[in-house]
Write a protein that holds these residues in place. Structure first.
Motif, PDB file in Angstrom:
ATOM      1  N   PRO A 167      19.800  45.242  54.493  1.00 50.62           N
ATOM      2  CA  PRO A 167      20.975  44.685  53.835  1.00 50.62           C
ATOM      3  C   PRO A 167      20.641  43.393  53.134  1.00 50.62           C
ATOM      4  N   THR A 168      21.287  43.283  51.951  1.00 51.03           N
ATOM      5  CA  THR A 168      21.071  42.066  51.176  1.00 51.03           C
ATOM      6  C   THR A 168      22.395  41.359  51.029  1.00 51.03           C
ATOM      7  N   ASP A 169      22.444  40.119  51.000  1.00 48.99           N
ATOM      8  CA  ASP A 169      23.674  39.338  50.858  1.00 48.99           C
ATOM      9  C   ASP A 169      24.090  39.321  49.395  1.00 48.99           C
ATOM     10  N   SER A 170      25.388  39.857  49.083  1.00 54.79           N
ATOM     11  CA  SER A 170      25.905  39.846  47.723  1.00 54.79           C
ATOM     12  C   SER A 170      26.535  38.505  47.435  1.00 54.79           C
ATOM     13  N   PRO A 171      26.485  38.050  46.198  1.00 56.54           N
ATOM     14  CA  PRO A 171      27.077  36.741  45.891  1.00 56.54           C
ATOM     15  C   PRO A 171      28.590  36.798  45.944  1.00 56.54           C
ATOM     16  N   ARG A 172      29.253  35.834  46.471  1.00 52.31           N
ATOM     17  CA  ARG A 172      30.708  35.773  46.611  1.00 52.31           C
ATOM     18  C   ARG A 172      31.306  35.284  45.301  1.00 52.31           C
ATOM     19  N   SER A 173      32.489  35.950  44.867  1.00 52.73           N
ATOM     20  CA  SER A 173      33.155  35.615  43.605  1.00 52.73           C
ATOM     21  C   SER A 173      34.187  34.524  43.855  1.00 52.73           C
ATOM     22  N   ASN A 174      34.449  33.724  42.818  1.00 57.38           N
ATOM     23  CA  ASN A 174      35.458  32.676  42.927  1.00 57.38           C
ATOM     24  C   ASN A 174      36.873  33.179  42.612  1.00 57.38           C
ATOM     25  N   VAL A 175      37.039  34.479  42.160  1.00 55.73           N
ATOM     26  CA  VAL A 175      38.363  35.044  41.830  1.00 55.73           C
ATOM     27  C   VAL A 175      39.124  35.304  43.126  1.00 55.73           C
ATOM     28  N   ALA A 176      40.412  34.875  43.146  1.00 56.72           N
ATOM     29  CA  ALA A 176      41.228  35.036  44.368  1.00 56.72           C
ATOM     30  C   ALA A 176      41.576  36.520  44.591  1.00 56.72           C
ATOM     31  N   GLU A 177      41.661  36.901  45.835  1.00 55.03           N
ATOM     32  CA  GLU A 177      42.004  38.273  46.198  1.00 55.03           C
ATOM     33  C   GLU A 177      43.518  38.378  46.494  1.00 55.03           C
ATOM     34  N   PHE A 178      44.132  39.474  45.995  1.00 56.43           N
ATOM     35  CA  PHE A 178      45.565  39.734  46.237  1.00 56.43           C
ATOM     36  C   PHE A 178      45.726  41.180  46.739  1.00 56.43           C
ATOM     37  N   SER A 179      46.688  41.344  47.562  1.00 54.77           N
ATOM     38  CA  SER A 179      47.020  42.726  47.979  1.00 54.77           C
ATOM     39  C   SER A 179      47.855  43.398  46.900  1.00 54.77           C
ATOM     40  N   VAL A 180      47.977  44.714  47.010  1.00 53.59           N
ATOM     41  CA  VAL A 180      48.766  45.472  46.036  1.00 53.59           C
ATOM     42  C   VAL A 180      50.217  45.014  46.059  1.00 53.59           C
ATOM     43  N   SER A 181      50.767  44.785  47.216  1.00 52.70           N
ATOM     44  CA  SER A 181      52.160  44.366  47.333  1.00 52.70           C
ATOM     45  C   SER A 181      52.362  43.002  46.699  1.00 52.70           C
ATOM     46  N   GLU A 182      51.381  42.091  46.901  1.00 55.57           N
ATOM     47  CA  GLU A 182      51.523  40.767  46.322  1.00 55.57           C
ATOM     48  C   GLU A 182      51.536  40.813  44.807  1.00 55.57           C
ATOM     49  N   ILE A 183      50.646  41.639  44.238  1.00 58.63           N
ATOM     50  CA  ILE A 183      50.609  41.771  42.787  1.00 58.63           C
ATOM     51  C   ILE A 183      51.913  42.393  42.287  1.00 58.63           C
ATOM     52  N   SER A 184      52.380  43.474  42.962  1.00 54.05           N
ATOM     53  CA  SER A 184      53.582  44.172  42.525  1.00 54.05           C
ATOM     54  C   SER A 184      54.797  43.259  42.554  1.00 54.05           C
ATOM     55  N   PHE A 185      54.990  42.519  43.616  1.00 58.87           N
ATOM     56  CA  PHE A 185      56.164  41.658  43.725  1.00 58.87           C
ATOM     57  C   PHE A 185      56.041  40.436  42.813  1.00 58.87           C
ATOM     58  N   ALA A 186      54.811  40.001  42.568  1.00 62.25           N
ATOM     59  CA  ALA A 186      54.630  38.902  41.620  1.00 62.25           C
ATOM     60  C   ALA A 186      55.037  39.335  40.221  1.00 62.25           C
ATOM     61  N   VAL A 187      54.620  40.554  39.838  1.00 61.37           N
ATOM     62  CA  VAL A 187      55.032  41.084  38.533  1.00 61.37           C
ATOM     63  C   VAL A 187      56.543  41.224  38.485  1.00 61.37           C
ATOM     64  N   LYS A 188      57.146  41.693  39.571  1.00 65.13           N
ATOM     65  CA  LYS A 188      58.594  41.864  39.630  1.00 65.13           C
ATOM     66  C   LYS A 188      59.316  40.541  39.409  1.00 65.13           C
ATOM     67  N   ARG A 189      58.850  39.478  40.096  1.00 68.50           N
ATOM     68  CA  ARG A 189      59.497  38.171  39.942  1.00 68.50           C
ATOM     69  C   ARG A 189      59.311  37.629  38.533  1.00 68.50           C
ATOM     70  N   THR A 190      58.130  37.845  37.970  1.00 69.36           N
ATOM     71  CA  THR A 190      57.864  37.346  36.615  1.00 69.36           C
ATOM     72  C   THR A 190      58.782  37.992  35.596  1.00 69.36           C
ATOM     73  N   ILE A 191      58.918  39.328  35.674  1.00 73.04           N
ATOM     74  CA  ILE A 191      59.772  40.037  34.715  1.00 73.04           C
ATOM     75  C   ILE A 191      61.236  39.650  34.902  1.00 73.04           C
ATOM     76  N   GLU A 192      61.696  39.557  36.149  1.00 67.91           N
ATOM     77  CA  GLU A 192      63.090  39.210  36.390  1.00 67.91           C
ATOM     78  C   GLU A 192      63.397  37.776  35.954  1.00 67.91           C
ATOM     79  N   ASP A 193      62.402  36.850  36.098  1.00 62.75           N
ATOM     80  CA  ASP A 193      62.630  35.477  35.648  1.00 62.75           C
ATOM     81  C   ASP A 193      62.596  35.388  34.128  1.00 62.75           C
TER      82      ASP A 193
END
Length: 522
Positions: free
Chosen positions: A7-33
């Motif tokens: 096993p080799t160590d993969s480099p860690r990304s600086n992009v934040a991780e979100f769950s599917v529900s978090e993305i879906s509800f974030a889109v929902k709040r954005t559109i409703e606002d």
């Protein structure tokens, strides 16, 4: 040796991780606002009416895109306008997303047709639908009464329409008018007008409110949107179902609504409806007066004509004495003929009586007796010869029959008789067997019944029979004397002789009284 790579160590990304529900509800709040409330213009597609839950799901589209739409049950019940497939509408609502399927949709609060063209298309479609059901058929329409007593008006109580109608009715023929107040424009207009028509039809006069003879549904002029409440299906059906003749007076001369097709009569204006509903009282009174004068003149002429005819008939009649002269003369003639006829009849009866008395004398009776005696003697002489001739004729006939009875004929008759006798004997024996069987069954039944009803069956149940010295049953103790010899018979005809120690006159011994015990009640 291990073949798997280390096993080799993969480099860690600086992009934040979100769950599917978090993305879906974030889109929902954005559109409703971003899109709080929107008005969307588009064509209705996929319309199937409300779901079993009461919600409605369909799509709004144009030539380049489409968007899902939903109307919740609470909002659907408040809509004044229902969408239809292919109709261009303007929907007002809130833009949102549905995270469960990653779709965005509009939640509609209100919906209205997009312009007059859409309304006209909807109106034409609704007209064809209701016409196909027969709601506009001429045979359903009723005739208006010529002189109504009560008129019901469905309109706004504060507008100029009701004042024009009342003014015209008072000018032409004042009568009782009942106004059912409704809104003649707006979302609730159609429901209120339909309820008013049905309410007038439900009146029966028992609540102190008279049932109208004619209904007038009236409204002033306006645009197609203003008059749209009178194009609703509920109003058209209520007008078609009305048992009271209905006059439609919605709009001006050129305005047409669907209630005009369902009403019994269409009036060009509300004032015209009042003129159609009631006649002119002054004209009626003048017409009635004219008819009364004509009737009076006609009766006078008829009386004069009948009077002249009566006078002519009275002059043609003869005098009373002339009418009775002929019957009086006939009566006198019949009276004279009756007296003469009675005398002639008495004379004829006396002559007939004398003739009959002359025939009844001794000589005449003696002559008749001698004639009958000679006739009897002649019959007595001729009787032996007649008897001999009869006997000879019978003897010849007997000889003729005897010559026909040959030996073969006698044998044939004997055989036929023997066969017939055998058949009858067999039938007799069968009948005797059946009769004996029936008699035997009847005898057995009666024997069983006799055994059941006999006193021996009573003895078998534990009873006994007491007989006196004459072998007669003793029915009561009062018939037994002291010293009498008695026989007691038990079951199986077993008998025992006893002697009565007491008679009917003796008093039975009194039972000894038991001394009271402790606990007895006195």
């Amino acid at each position: 040796m291990n073949d798997q790579p280390a096993p080799t160590d993969s480099p860690r990304s600086n992009v934040a991780e979100f769950s599917v529900s978090e993305i879906s509800f974030a889109v929902k709040r954005t559109i409703e606002d971003r899109f709080d409330r929107v008005r969307i213009r588009g064509e209705v597609s996929g319309w199937r009416g409300p779901h079993s839950s009461g919600h409605a799901y369909f799509t709004l589209k144009d030539e380049k895109a489409r968007i899902d739409a939903v109307i919740w049950r609470g909002a659907f019940s408040k809509l004044s306008f229902l969408p239809e497939e292919g109709l261009e509408v303007i929907a007002t609502g809130k833009l949102t997303t549905y995270p469960g399927s990653s779709k965005y949709q509009v939640v509609i609060d209100n919906i209205e047709p997009a312009g007059a063209g859409a309304l006209m298309a909807l109106l034409e479609e609704r007209r064809r639908k209701l016409a196909a059901e027969g709601l506009f058929a001429e045979e359903r329409k009723q005739l208006l009464p010529y002189m109504p007593r009560v008129i019901g008006v469905v309109t706004s109580p504060t507008g100029a329409v009701i004042r024009d109608i009342m003014h015209r009715i008072n000018d032409r023929f004042p009568l009782h008018v009942i106004v059912w107040p409704v809104r003649v424009q707006g979302d609730t207009c159609g429901a209120e007008v339909a309820n008013a028509i049905r309410g007038f039809n439900a009146l029966d006069g028992s609540q102190g409110i008279a049932r109208p003879d004619v209904l007038i549904v009236a409204r002033g002029g306006g645009s197609l949107e203003d008059l749209w409440g009178f194009n609703e299906e509920a109003v058209v059906r209520a007008a078609a179902e009305s048992m009271i003749p209905l006059v439609s007076a919605v709009g001006h001369e050129t305005d047409w609504t669907l209630i005009d097709h369902a009403a019994d009569v269409r009036a060009p204006t509300p004032t015209g409806a009042a003129e159609i509903a009631v006649p002119v009282r002054a004209e009626l009174e003048a017409h009635v007066a004219q008819l009364g004068a004509r009737l009076k003149s006609g009766i006078g002429r008829l009386a004069d004509r009948k009077r002249d005819a009566l006078r002519a008939a009275s002059r043609a009649l003869p005098a009373p004495d002339g009418l009775l002269a002929m019957p009086r003369q006939n009566f006198d003639n019949l009276e004279r003929r009756l007296a003469q006829g009675l005398g002639t009849n008495v004379t004829a009866k006396r002559s007939a009586y004398a003739l009959a008395a002359g025939r009844l004398n001794p000589n005449r009776l003696a002559a008749l007796a001698d004639r009958d005696r000679r006739s009897l003697e002649r019959f007595e002489r001729d009787l032996p010869r007649a008897l001999r001739r009869v006997a000879d004729r019978k003897g010849e006939a007997l000889k003729l029959r005897a010559s026909r009875l040959t030996i073969s004929g006698i044998d044939r008759q004997r055989r036929l008789g023997s066969d017939r006798l055998g058949e009858l004997s067999a039938r007799l024996f069968r009948a005797l067997d059946l009769r004996l069987t029936d008699a035997r069954n009847t005898l057995d039944q009666k024997g069983r019944l006799l055994k059941t009803l006999s006193y021996e069956s009573v003895l078998d149940r534990g009873f006994s029979l007491v007989r006196d010295d004459k072998d007669q049953p003793v029915k009561r103790a009062s018939g037994v004397k002291k010293g009498a010899t008695l026989t007691i018979e038990f079951a199986g005809r077993e008998r025992v002789g006893v002697v009565a120690t007491e008679g009917s006159g003796s008093t039975p011994p009194k039972p000894k009284k038991k001394p009271p015990q402790q606990g007895d009640l006195f």
